[in-house]
Design a protein around this motif. Structure first.
Motif, mmCIF file in Angstrom:
data_model
loop_
_atom_site.group_PDB
_atom_site.id
_atom_site.type_symbol
_atom_site.label_atom_id
_atom_site.label_comp_id
_atom_site.label_asym_id
_atom_site.label_seq_id
_atom_site.Cartn_x
_atom_site.Cartn_y
_atom_site.Cartn_z
ATOM 1 N N VAL A 7 0.821 -1.127 -0.119
ATOM 2 C CA VAL A 7 0.059 -0.086 -0.058
ATOM 3 C C VAL A 7 0.914 1.390 0.090
ATOM 4 C CG1 VAL A 7 -1.901 1.238 1.125
ATOM 5 C CG2 VAL A 7 -1.721 -1.328 1.299
ATOM 6 N N LEU A 8 0.584 2.226 -0.980
ATOM 7 C CA LEU A 8 1.464 3.387 -0.935
ATOM 8 C C LEU A 8 0.738 4.518 -0.952
ATOM 9 C CD1 LEU A 8 4.223 4.602 -1.738
ATOM 10 C CD2 LEU A 8 3.624 4.295 -4.263
ATOM 11 N N ASP A 9 0.915 5.751 -0.131
ATOM 12 C CA ASP A 9 0.139 6.715 -0.071
ATOM 13 C C ASP A 9 1.027 7.877 -0.117
ATOM 14 O OD1 ASP A 9 -1.714 8.939 0.453
ATOM 15 O OD2 ASP A 9 -2.572 8.026 2.147
ATOM 16 N N ASN A 10 1.023 8.977 -0.748
ATOM 17 C CA ASN A 10 2.027 9.965 -1.038
ATOM 18 C C ASN A 10 1.498 11.046 -1.535
ATOM 19 O OD1 ASN A 10 4.253 8.224 -1.130
ATOM 20 N ND2 ASN A 10 4.556 8.030 -3.024
ATOM 21 N N ILE A 11 1.902 12.403 -0.911
ATOM 22 C CA ILE A 11 1.763 13.768 -1.273
ATOM 23 C C ILE A 11 2.917 14.222 -1.549
ATOM 24 C CG2 ILE A 11 0.796 15.893 -0.363
ATOM 25 C CD1 ILE A 11 -0.810 14.278 1.870
ATOM 26 N N VAL A 19 -2.566 7.423 -4.303
ATOM 27 C CA VAL A 19 -2.833 6.295 -3.621
ATOM 28 C C VAL A 19 -2.551 4.875 -4.521
ATOM 29 C CG1 VAL A 19 -4.217 5.149 -1.977
ATOM 30 C CG2 VAL A 19 -4.242 7.553 -2.140
ATOM 31 N N GLU A 20 -1.805 3.762 -4.152
ATOM 32 C CA GLU A 20 -1.567 2.711 -4.933
ATOM 33 C C GLU A 20 -1.849 1.354 -4.020
ATOM 34 O OE1 GLU A 20 1.999 2.773 -6.920
ATOM 35 O OE2 GLU A 20 1.551 5.013 -7.985
ATOM 36 N N LEU A 21 -2.517 0.530 -4.744
ATOM 37 C CA LEU A 21 -2.361 -0.863 -3.968
ATOM 38 C C LEU A 21 -1.831 -1.909 -4.846
ATOM 39 C CD1 LEU A 21 -3.231 -2.663 -1.542
ATOM 40 C CD2 LEU A 21 -5.536 -2.835 -2.903
ATOM 41 N N LEU A 31 -6.157 6.326 -6.228
ATOM 42 C CA LEU A 31 -6.260 7.820 -6.494
ATOM 43 C C LEU A 31 -5.007 8.253 -6.980
ATOM 44 C CD1 LEU A 31 -7.556 10.572 -5.914
ATOM 45 C CD2 LEU A 31 -6.637 10.473 -3.644
ATOM 46 N N GLY A 32 -5.212 9.010 -7.897
ATOM 47 C CA GLY A 32 -3.846 9.658 -8.692
ATOM 48 C C GLY A 32 -4.445 11.025 -9.322
ATOM 49 N N ASP A 33 -4.207 12.229 -8.377
ATOM 50 C CA ASP A 33 -4.757 13.421 -8.711
ATOM 51 C C ASP A 33 -3.769 14.612 -8.525
ATOM 52 O OD1 ASP A 33 -6.738 15.186 -9.750
ATOM 53 O OD2 ASP A 33 -7.917 15.125 -7.794
ATOM 54 N N SER A 34 -3.811 15.324 -9.510
ATOM 55 C CA SER A 34 -2.820 16.675 -9.468
ATOM 56 C C SER A 34 -3.785 17.912 -9.448
ATOM 57 C CB SER A 34 -1.942 16.543 -10.663
ATOM 58 O OG SER A 34 -1.065 17.906 -10.395
ATOM 59 N N THR A 35 -3.595 18.782 -8.454
ATOM 60 C CA THR A 35 -4.450 19.950 -8.437
ATOM 61 C C THR A 35 -3.353 21.010 -8.167
ATOM 62 O OG1 THR A 35 -4.613 20.005 -5.839
ATOM 63 C CG2 THR A 35 -6.466 18.824 -7.360
ATOM 64 N N TYR A 36 -3.696 22.290 -8.384
ATOM 65 C CA TYR A 36 -2.862 23.432 -8.022
ATOM 66 C C TYR A 36 -3.659 24.565 -7.643
ATOM 67 C CZ TYR A 36 -4.021 25.789 -12.620
ATOM 68 O OH TYR A 36 -4.764 26.467 -13.743
#
Length: 515
Positions: free
Chosen positions: A400-404, A436-438, A448-453
């Protein structure tokens, strides 16, 4: 950029132009930096006064001061602060001259029969923010602590701040949740500044110069959070001589080294828990193999370089990690019923790196440009091995991977327009990537793979209406890419000094936080 943002930015450019025109009617100015003579650290809130006149100023948190409207003539200028020796310098101001006058204050021992603690006088007179508390290294080291001094546990003692429990360092400020606090380390956003599930903070107090908590009503230069702002500033490092220190507490061992480099200074501070090493040594003495499954560490560093007379480059970084590793083997006494064994590798932590360029454009115009990256990583690797009654072995692995990942470019400009007006404005571009990867065996799932600004501009003016009345109007405008949202955030702070040692403050504003 939206028309609203462009109009707001134009207003503050006009304000600066007006202030510059107004200030040119006067003949000269005196400006410079105030530093500690023993280590070169900037000294904030030092009083600089021109003798036999009513003219003077106090240095800001970066040690910089400006005295404008100085007529032509010869003057004696002194700098003073409790705990330091008073220094006087003689200068001459010519017509239109902008004189640079730096001070280095030597520490002094103050002896007296009675000491009355009234707080930092210059800071009290300058600040408009409500519920603002500033702590330095000495304050943190002398505060009551659990095992060792901790910044967040010290803040639990402040008004308006409560703790969730004895085993949590998280901040609940005026009813807000921990994720509603903006936590900055040298201007860089830190997303999860805790070790051991929130019991300890990731900031080593030995490397902290000061930490300012604004428990609500914060000015327009801060945005993106609704509850509070915690602005932590690291020491710049001793630019005079090399020095080091170390300590061992019941929890960690720490070491800090600092010293001069060509045209600058450096600071390195590291901390690590050592119980796992003690446990391993103990097991070896007993003739057994074994390790304690958990430890954490953090390392922070800073490098300051004076590129030229008016240019300074600051490189800083912070690395902190929690590591949890252990193996297990659940075997039945009856081999016919099978068994299960496995291992868990779980680690999480922060990584921040930044480069800040400080440029003294003119004696009254001060610019800071910051390029920073802040990462929070959370990763769990689980491996299981099953053995059935017939001896057949099967494996299964999870990950499980969760990054910011936050990349920020921002600029703050401070303009000392007149003694009555200090204008600050700037802009900030922030890009945040959520991932967020599994993984289960060979199957990879992107949850979840999202990019905001976001893009923000702000401006504020600290206006000294009189010796007893101050107001600080400001505005912040923000564009958020998710849903193309625009937010306009007016702010207003006021301070009325009823008596020399008593002030009444109030603040009003709009504050937004995007998910």
């Amino acid at each position: 950029m939206n028309q609203l943002l462009r109009n707001t930015y134009t207003i503050f450019i006009v304000l600066c132009a007006f202030g510059n025109t107004f200030g040119q009617r006067y003949t000269g100015s005196i400006s410079g930096f105030v530093r500690d003579a023993s280590n070169g650290e900037p000294l904030g809130y030092v009083n600089i006064v021109i003798m036999d006149t009513q003219m003077g100023a106090s240095s800001n948190d970066k040690g910089y001061y400006v005295i404008s409207r100085v007529p032509t003539g010869n003057y004696s200028v002194f700098a003073s602060m409790i705990g330091f020796k008073k220094i006087t310098q003689t200068v001459r101001i010519a017509t239109g001259q902008s004189l640079i006058l730096d001070f280095e204050l030597e520490r002094d021992v103050v002896e007296m029969e009675q000491v009355v603690v009234t707080g930092e006088r210059a800071r009290f007179e300058q600040e408009v923010e409500i519920s603002s508390v500033t702590l330095n290294t000495r304050d943190l080291q002398l505060s009551p602590s659990l095992v060792e001094p901790d910044l967040f546990r010290t803040l639990h003692l402040m008004p308006g701040v409560v703790a969730k429990g004895d085993f949590s360092s998280e901040l609940y400020v005026r009813g807000g949740s921990p994720d509603q606090n903006l936590i900055l380390l040298d201007g860089i956003t830190v997303y999860n500044p805790f070790h051991l599930g929130g019991i300890f903070s990731t900031f080593s107090v030995d490397a902290i110069k000061e930490a300012e908590l604004i428990a609500g009503g914060f000015p327009a230069e801060f945005g993106g959070r609704m509850s509070s702002v915690l602005d932590v500033t690291l020491l710049e490092g001793n630019s005079k001589e090399y020095e080091g220190s170390g300590s061992i507490s019941l929890l960690t061992s720490k070491m800090t080294v600092q010293g001069p480099v060509p045209k600058g200074s450096f600071l390195m501070s590291g901390r690590r828990t050592y119980f796992d090493k003690v446990y391993e040594l103990y097991q070896k003495q007993r003739g057994k193999d074994g390790r304690f499954p958990y430890y954490f560490y953090d390392l922070q560093g800073k490098l300051n370089l004076d590129l030229a007379e008016k240019h300074q480059l600051t490189l800083s970084g912070f690395f902190g990690n929690d590591v949890l590793k252990f193996d297990f083997d659940e075997s039945s006494e009856d081999d016919s019923s099978g068994s299960i064994a496995g291992d868990i590798d779980w680690h999480w932590g922060n990584r921040t790196t930044s480069a800040k360029w400080t440029y003294l454009i003119s004696p009254r115009l001060f610019s800071e440009v910051l390029l920073a990256q802040s990462k929070f990583n959370f990763e769990i690797d689980l491996g299981f091995e099953f053995t059935d009654e017939e001896g057949e072995v099967s494996d299964i692995n999870y990950r499980v991977l969760d990054n910011i990942n936050d990349v920020t470019l921002k600029q703050n400009i401070t303009y000392f327009a007149t003694p009555e007006h200090t204008i600050k404005f700037g802009h900030e571009l922030k890009r945040i990537l959520f991932d967020v990867e599994l993984e289960v065996e060979n199957i990879h799932i992107d949850l979840l793979g999202d990019s905001t600004y976001t893009y923000s501009i702000f401006g504020q003016d600290k206006w000294k209406i009189s010796d007893i009345l101050f107001i600080q109007p400001g505005v912040r405008a923000t564009y958020y890419s998710e849903g193309e949202r625009y937010r306009f955030e007016p702010r207003l702070g006021t301070k009325w000094r009823v008596k020399p040692d008593l002030a009444i403050k109030a603040a009003w504003g709009y504050y937004y936080q995007f998910l």
